[in-house]
Write an enzyme that holds these catalytic residues in place. Sequence first.
Site, PDB file in Angstrom:
ATOM      1  N   ASP A 265       0.879  -1.163   0.000  1.00 17.26           N
ATOM      2  CA  ASP A 265       0.000   0.000   0.000  1.00 17.26           C
ATOM      3  C   ASP A 265       0.926   1.225   0.000  1.00 17.26           C
ATOM      4  O   ASP A 265       2.142   1.112   0.195  1.00 17.26           O
ATOM      5  CB  ASP A 265      -0.948  -0.014   1.212  1.00 17.26           C
ATOM      6  CG  ASP A 265      -2.139   0.928   0.994  1.00 17.26           C
ATOM      7  OD1 ASP A 265      -2.054   1.829   0.124  1.00 17.26           O
ATOM      8  OD2 ASP A 265      -3.162   0.786   1.685  1.00 17.26           O
TER       9      ASP A 265
HETATM   10  C1  BGC Z   1      -4.970   3.344   0.072  1.00 18.36           C
HETATM   11  C2  BGC Z   1      -4.995   2.389  -1.086  1.00 18.36           C
HETATM   12  C3  BGC Z   1      -4.824   3.157  -2.369  1.00 18.36           C
HETATM   13  C4  BGC Z   1      -3.520   3.925  -2.297  1.00 18.36           C
HETATM   14  C5  BGC Z   1      -3.215   4.700  -3.558  1.00 18.36           C
HETATM   15  C6  BGC Z   1      -3.756   4.263   0.048  1.00 18.36           C
HETATM   16  O1  BGC Z   1      -3.914   5.279   0.963  1.00 18.36           O
HETATM   17  O2  BGC Z   1      -4.996   2.621   1.284  1.00 18.36           O
HETATM   18  O3  BGC Z   1      -6.207   1.688  -1.096  1.00 18.36           O
HETATM   19  O4  BGC Z   1      -4.859   2.285  -3.452  1.00 18.36           O
HETATM   20  O5  BGC Z   1      -3.590   4.831  -1.218  1.00 18.36           O
HETATM   21  O6  BGC Z   1      -4.060   5.777  -3.703  1.00 18.36           O
END
Ligand code: BGC
Length: 822
Positions: A265
């Site tokens: 993530d």
């Molecule tokens: C989220 C993810 C997301 C990523 C990119 C993170 O804060 O938890 O689900 O895909 O950001 O935007």
Amino acid sequence: MSPTFSRRSALRLVGGAIAVAAAATSAGPAPLAHAESGSGAGPRVEGLIGRLTLDEKISLLHGATDPDSLGQAGYVPGVPRLGIPALRLADGPAGVRVTRHATALPAPVLLASAFDPALARRYGQVIGREGRALGQDVLLSPMVNLIRTPYAGRNFETFSEDPLLAGDLVAAEIRGIQGEGLIATVKHFALNNQEKDRQSVDVVVDEQTLHEVELRGFEAAVEAGTGAVMGAYNKVGGTYACENPMLLTDILRERWGFGGWVMTDWFAAHSTAAAIAAGLDMEMPDGTYFGAALKSAVRSGSVPEAYVDRAVRRVLAVMDRFGLLDGSVPARPARDAKAGAAVALEVAKAGATLLRNEHRALPLTGAAARSIAVVGPTGSLPFVSGGGSAHVVPDRADSPLDAIGSRAGRGAHVSYSLGEDLFGKPVPASALSPALSTEGQGIAAGQTWTYEGTLTVADADEWTLVIHYSGERPKVLLDGEDLFPVAPGYGEYFSGGLVSAAPDGLSVRRRTLDLAKGAHKVEITAKGGTGGQLFRLRRITGATRAQDVAEAVAAARAAHSVVLFAFEDATEGLDRTTIALPGHQERLIEAVSAANPRTTVVLNTSSSTSMPWLRRTAAVLQMYYPGQEGASATAAVLFGDCDPGGRLTQSFAVDDAHHPVAGDPRRYPGLDGTEEYSEGIHAGYRWYDAGGVRPLFPFGHGLSYTSFVYDGLRVRRDHHGLRASFTVRNTGRRAGIEVAQVYVGPSPDLGLDQAVRVLGGYERLALRAGERRRVTVRVASRTLSSWDARKHAWVLGTGRRTLWVGASSGDLRLSTAAEVRA
Ligand code: BGC
């Protein structure tokens, strides 16, 4: 050399040690030839690995800045000299999130409410096609973490509290996305079931619960051939998910045979050597650990280059599957906004969940359809989507008020009143000295504007001070206190999808205070920055609130029926602290429904809501975040142009004290950094059944405008599973939708904890008035099995088992028993 993965993880547990048998399973069915699963990389990939320099290999394992960004979340540069193209990675679960317009689909929880995997596939197809049309290669979706706590800020982005339903839907959606040539990324692996402390909380879970509850959706995603998996922020058993060998190697690779790549993530990497050894392949969105640090680790020998090759192989193998390495990838299609909008509308109608409908208050017909008071801020503002990374820039979005007005047609009278003020009214000249312009203060680029004055409060009152601004957040001091401090770090990025922006796009922040009678010193500093800025100060007081409610009550009295829109604005990064509606909405509903009992409440909330006001209302329609076509879908359901097709995919609790994670901070939100899933396998409705606790609305609940009867239940064995057949008849005078649900009770032969009953299967039915249909629902052997932590394997629950058929987990109409044999 291929590294071995025989390590046992050091997972801490609530009861017994986790160790997972190293039995690789088949990679599962292939949705399309170019999108099939499988771990073997072909000769093309091996050839490339042989020609890539170490720097080039490492550049494929972490994110970088996109020179031609379309506003997507991530970018991995390619290696042009070898024909390896760049990858663009975009969110998200409710549509493609770039800075351009895209179809804003209904939130996944609304999709799930349709209990219709075929619809989930079409939802995925829309995103898949749009992602490719909008220059993307990888989609950061779907999210399949289970709805474990009603407080979790991302419950709207995911599907259900039930693992079977979540697994069916994630698999179908992935097939839809990848069938269009976009690589799907199932997220967040694993146990990211809340936002509170998501970056650090250490989840302690027993092995049976892990496999039976949270992991089933991820396993289904792997079986459906997902190209990528995103690791979660949190820790599991003391080790961050993104460097957790038990998750990333023992389960994902060895048990499930996952052949794609694992990315972090965003900013969820914590190490170099430990992470790559554990099975992490790619760091996003930058190269803090998998950039220069990885190169030095390889050079110094602390990371074998074989680990780098393994990660590169996984990335390239997926790119090859999707035709990205040999140019066989189909040309990017054009967007089909019309088709996207049609699916968005269909999903919103299919998922619309009617929770209550007294005396057939809905659909609106006759006088009730000709004289309507629409109330509530989200009646006039389209509530399209939640906040955070699932937010999509919609093509368009009508307000429910407009949609209701046009559906009611000429000759009807549709009034509107605000009821609950979100954005405030100008501070009157009599209260602020010197007065501020009601239009707002423009500040030129490079300039700083300051204000010093006095706010005079006539009577002690609750004030909500609201600022609207376009650039850097202005500083506002009241009696020396900074009212809107900028929180450090990533958290500041997340605020609700709707209430944090004024209708004209300015950012909004609020602060509620009890102000004493008398004079208060106000100091404001606002900077014009590079582009200049606009600043407005607004306020909501007890008096303005009372006025807004009084106007809504008067409008409700004057109309035949009322449609009151209530909302809760959720976002990733934040959990809510209560399941009650925010602000003063409960009081508004009480007052309006007391004035007019023909009040329908339409909920645009992320998840479950308590409803102390329920008995006063005539009807309650749950629309969650209904996407860009949500207003038309809502109007269609209200006026009966379609049957409300949705059923709850999560139980709704009566209040904050009676749900699966209530009353024990170790269970939620965690204590001293650790959180125990001590409810075990009894997630969601299983917890209510186990404790005999009545929910407000049970899992699976949802009303139709017609009625159905069930009869003739027969159960037959079907290999190691069961087949339940029964008849459903539409006994009403209109066509309608029923979601017939089959639940199965425990096995007498297993010495393991089992639920009172679990969802075994379901069938969404559209039946004409008077139509009867014989339905067959298969209960798969996996659903009849439990995870035995002593054997580290699924064990079939043999013996005599009860089967129920009904319209929800709390409305079981038929039952019988059947013998399950190995
Ligand atoms: C989220 C993810 C997301 C990523 C990119 C993170 O804060 O938890 O689900 O895909 O950001 O935007």
